[in-house]
Motif scaffolding. Sequence first.
Motif, PDB file in Angstrom:
ATOM      1  N   GLY A 234      33.563  -9.063  39.723  1.00  0.00           N
ATOM      2  CA  GLY A 234      32.282  -8.513  39.287  1.00  0.00           C
ATOM      3  C   GLY A 234      31.083  -9.266  39.844  1.00  0.00           C
ATOM      4  N   PRO A 235      29.899  -8.632  39.611  1.00  0.00           N
ATOM      5  CA  PRO A 235      29.744  -7.314  38.979  1.00  0.00           C
ATOM      6  C   PRO A 235      29.978  -6.178  39.976  1.00  0.00           C
ATOM      7  CG  PRO A 235      27.606  -8.257  39.453  1.00  0.00           C
ATOM      8  CD  PRO A 235      28.611  -9.280  39.909  1.00  0.00           C
ATOM      9  N   TYR A 236      30.897  -5.268  39.656  1.00  0.00           N
ATOM     10  CA  TYR A 236      31.202  -4.131  40.519  1.00  0.00           C
ATOM     11  C   TYR A 236      31.170  -2.846  39.700  1.00  0.00           C
ATOM     12  CZ  TYR A 236      32.819  -7.483  44.021  1.00  0.00           C
ATOM     13  OH  TYR A 236      32.885  -8.505  44.925  1.00  0.00           O
ATOM     14  N   ALA A 237      30.873  -1.740  40.367  1.00  0.00           N
ATOM     15  CA  ALA A 237      30.838  -0.450  39.687  1.00  0.00           C
ATOM     16  C   ALA A 237      32.237   0.034  39.328  1.00  0.00           C
ATOM     17  CB  ALA A 237      30.138   0.580  40.574  1.00  0.00           C
ATOM     18  N   VAL A 238      33.222  -0.337  40.175  1.00  0.00           N
ATOM     19  CA  VAL A 238      34.597   0.112  39.960  1.00  0.00           C
ATOM     20  C   VAL A 238      35.539  -1.083  40.069  1.00  0.00           C
ATOM     21  CG1 VAL A 238      36.440   1.647  40.753  1.00  0.00           C
ATOM     22  CG2 VAL A 238      34.051   2.368  40.955  1.00  0.00           C
ATOM     23  N   LEU A 239      36.459  -1.182  39.120  1.00  0.00           N
ATOM     24  CA  LEU A 239      37.502  -2.202  39.158  1.00  0.00           C
ATOM     25  C   LEU A 239      38.851  -1.513  39.233  1.00  0.00           C
ATOM     26  CD1 LEU A 239      36.322  -4.827  36.483  1.00  0.00           C
ATOM     27  CD2 LEU A 239      36.314  -5.069  38.968  1.00  0.00           C
ATOM     28  N   ALA A 240      39.682  -1.948  40.165  1.00  0.00           N
ATOM     29  CA  ALA A 240      41.009  -1.355  40.336  1.00  0.00           C
ATOM     30  C   ALA A 240      42.083  -2.422  40.164  1.00  0.00           C
ATOM     31  CB  ALA A 240      41.132  -0.707  41.708  1.00  0.00           C
ATOM     32  N   THR A 241      43.238  -1.992  39.708  1.00  0.00           N
ATOM     33  CA  THR A 241      44.408  -2.866  39.597  1.00  0.00           C
ATOM     34  C   THR A 241      45.513  -2.268  40.451  1.00  0.00           C
ATOM     35  OG1 THR A 241      43.804  -3.425  37.321  1.00  0.00           O
ATOM     36  CG2 THR A 241      46.037  -3.967  38.031  1.00  0.00           C
ATOM     37  N   GLY A 276      34.867  -2.976  43.608  1.00  0.00           N
ATOM     38  CA  GLY A 276      34.157  -2.345  44.709  1.00  0.00           C
ATOM     39  C   GLY A 276      32.992  -1.527  44.200  1.00  0.00           C
ATOM     40  N   SER A 277      32.161  -1.069  45.120  1.00  0.00           N
ATOM     41  CA  SER A 277      30.976  -0.305  44.746  1.00  0.00           C
ATOM     42  C   SER A 277      31.300   1.135  44.390  1.00  0.00           C
ATOM     43  CB  SER A 277      29.959  -0.338  45.889  1.00  0.00           C
ATOM     44  OG  SER A 277      30.538   0.196  47.075  1.00  0.00           O
ATOM     45  N   SER A 278      32.464   1.643  44.856  1.00  0.00           N
ATOM     46  CA  SER A 278      32.843   3.025  44.565  1.00  0.00           C
ATOM     47  C   SER A 278      34.346   3.175  44.716  1.00  0.00           C
ATOM     48  CB  SER A 278      32.136   3.994  45.511  1.00  0.00           C
ATOM     49  OG  SER A 278      32.590   3.800  46.839  1.00  0.00           O
ATOM     50  N   ALA A 279      34.874   4.270  44.130  1.00  0.00           N
ATOM     51  CA  ALA A 279      36.307   4.549  44.261  1.00  0.00           C
ATOM     52  C   ALA A 279      36.667   4.815  45.720  1.00  0.00           C
ATOM     53  CB  ALA A 279      36.684   5.738  43.387  1.00  0.00           C
ATOM     54  N   ARG A 294      50.782   0.072  45.076  1.00  0.00           N
ATOM     55  CA  ARG A 294      50.658   1.155  44.108  1.00  0.00           C
ATOM     56  C   ARG A 294      49.424   0.909  43.256  1.00  0.00           C
ATOM     57  NH1 ARG A 294      53.348   1.945  38.959  1.00  0.00           N
ATOM     58  NH2 ARG A 294      54.676   0.149  39.426  1.00  0.00           N
ATOM     59  N   VAL A 295      48.570   1.901  43.160  1.00  0.00           N
ATOM     60  CA  VAL A 295      47.370   1.787  42.338  1.00  0.00           C
ATOM     61  C   VAL A 295      47.751   2.038  40.880  1.00  0.00           C
ATOM     62  CG1 VAL A 295      45.063   2.675  41.869  1.00  0.00           C
ATOM     63  CG2 VAL A 295      45.878   2.514  44.235  1.00  0.00           C
ATOM     64  N   LEU A 296      47.563   1.035  40.028  1.00  0.00           N
ATOM     65  CA  LEU A 296      47.875   1.174  38.609  1.00  0.00           C
ATOM     66  C   LEU A 296      46.717   1.821  37.859  1.00  0.00           C
ATOM     67  CD1 LEU A 296      49.593  -2.302  38.004  1.00  0.00           C
ATOM     68  CD2 LEU A 296      50.652  -0.125  38.653  1.00  0.00           C
ATOM     69  N   THR A 297      45.516   1.382  38.156  1.00  0.00           N
ATOM     70  CA  THR A 297      44.297   1.959  37.562  1.00  0.00           C
ATOM     71  C   THR A 297      43.154   1.724  38.544  1.00  0.00           C
ATOM     72  OG1 THR A 297      43.705  -0.115  36.432  1.00  0.00           O
ATOM     73  CG2 THR A 297      45.013   1.490  35.177  1.00  0.00           C
ATOM     74  N   PRO A 298      42.125   2.579  38.505  1.00  0.00           N
ATOM     75  CA  PRO A 298      41.959   3.815  37.741  1.00  0.00           C
ATOM     76  C   PRO A 298      42.462   5.006  38.541  1.00  0.00           C
ATOM     77  CG  PRO A 298      39.911   3.274  38.808  1.00  0.00           C
ATOM     78  CD  PRO A 298      40.888   2.205  39.207  1.00  0.00           C
ATOM     79  N   ASP A 299      42.481   6.175  37.909  1.00  0.00           N
ATOM     80  CA  ASP A 299      42.946   7.382  38.582  1.00  0.00           C
ATOM     81  C   ASP A 299      42.069   7.739  39.767  1.00  0.00           C
ATOM     82  OD1 ASP A 299      44.955   7.580  36.722  1.00  0.00           O
ATOM     83  OD2 ASP A 299      43.906   9.034  35.457  1.00  0.00           O
ATOM     84  N   SER A 300      40.761   7.463  39.658  1.00  0.00           N
ATOM     85  CA  SER A 300      39.835   7.850  40.733  1.00  0.00           C
ATOM     86  C   SER A 300      40.176   7.158  42.050  1.00  0.00           C
ATOM     87  CB  SER A 300      38.395   7.519  40.328  1.00  0.00           C
ATOM     88  OG  SER A 300      38.250   6.134  40.054  1.00  0.00           O
ATOM     89  N   VAL A 301      40.559   5.889  41.994  1.00  0.00           N
ATOM     90  CA  VAL A 301      40.924   5.163  43.218  1.00  0.00           C
ATOM     91  C   VAL A 301      42.249   5.689  43.752  1.00  0.00           C
ATOM     92  CG1 VAL A 301      41.514   2.902  44.173  1.00  0.00           C
ATOM     93  CG2 VAL A 301      39.636   3.104  42.546  1.00  0.00           C
ATOM     94  N   ARG A 302      43.207   5.959  42.848  1.00  0.00           N
ATOM     95  CA  ARG A 302      44.496   6.500  43.273  1.00  0.00           C
ATOM     96  C   ARG A 302      44.314   7.842  43.979  1.00  0.00           C
ATOM     97  NH1 ARG A 302      46.504   7.356  38.726  1.00  0.00           N
ATOM     98  NH2 ARG A 302      47.251   5.230  38.327  1.00  0.00           N
ATOM     99  N   GLU A 303      43.477   8.704  43.421  1.00  0.00           N
ATOM    100  CA  GLU A 303      43.250  10.022  44.012  1.00  0.00           C
ATOM    101  C   GLU A 303      42.582   9.921  45.375  1.00  0.00           C
ATOM    102  OE1 GLU A 303      40.988  11.854  40.968  1.00  0.00           O
ATOM    103  OE2 GLU A 303      42.713  12.126  39.613  1.00  0.00           O
ATOM    104  N   GLU A 304      41.619   8.984  45.514  1.00  0.00           N
ATOM    105  CA  GLU A 304      40.963   8.797  46.811  1.00  0.00           C
ATOM    106  C   GLU A 304      41.950   8.285  47.850  1.00  0.00           C
ATOM    107  OE1 GLU A 304      38.081   9.321  48.208  1.00  0.00           O
ATOM    108  OE2 GLU A 304      37.071  10.213  46.492  1.00  0.00           O
TER     109      GLU A 304
END
Length: 321
Positions: A234-241, A276-279, A294-304
């Motif tokens: 952080g600080p980031y708009a999107v956090l992915a695991t 990151g700043s965006s998915a 494998r993207v665990l979360t969030p769905d938005s990053v997985r879909e992108e």
Amino acid sequence: MLSTSARLLRLVSLLAVRPAWTCGELAERMEVTERTVRRDVARLRELGYAVDSDPGPWGGYRLRPGTRTPPLILDDEEALAVAVGLREAALSGALGGDQAALSALLKLRQVLPKRLGDRLGDMDAAFVQTPRAGESQVAAGMLLELAAACRRGERARMAYRDWEGRASVRDVDPYRLVHTGRRWYFVARDVARGEWRTFRADRVERVQPTGRAVEFTEPLPDAALLVSRASATGPYAVLATVRLPVPMEQALRSIPATVGLHRADGPDATVVEIGGSSAAGLARYLFSLATPLRVLTPDSVREELLRRARELLAANEEAST
């Protein structure tokens, strides 16, 4: 007549510029007797200088590296050259993250005569180092001020501008400077919040000692780990695991500790938190790694990420038909 101290400095300077001197040559250059030269050489040896001598009328003295570091004598131009070299090494991270260049530069600046300190300050103002794209540059003077604050062991008042451009003044207990290879970070305890914080050195506008001594209590934090966590999450708009099916050591080669926060998921897998700043931006970065994950979360990053994979697959299917 030169004082003993001045004579010793002069003798060291002469020994440093030539491989060897006869006793007579040194006596002539220093305008003293050969007996005085022999006595001064003995004093230098007591101070830790390794001065070798050859017997006989044609013998002489030569300076060789000693077993410990003796006092170093530099003229004005040499001192400036060393200071500028150390400055560039500190700012570029050429020596890695051990802060050796910064520590040496701080010590040198503390003993420079005012006339040399002023000249070095003029150079600091005139020299511009090209930062990486999208990265701010920390001034050499500010870097030294922060290093001095960490050394003094006293509370400081710091003017700071955060990532959103908001200005604040806060009391901090300086602790460490950390270089990540990209930026310098100032690690300190925020007095008002009562917690350890990391601050981008290039965003510090002023740091002023308050005169109040600070004693830290154990356990002290790992400054490098604090910086890694702060820069990764952080600080980031999107956090992915994400989960990489590789051991921690291999995962760190794919995603550096300054980019993601790692934890082992058994002996053969690693879970990484990354911001990151965006998915779309995160998916672009993960796709560029070219490594199984494998993207665990969030769905938005997985879909992108899936969208990019489908586009690549479709493009190659079209090329094969």
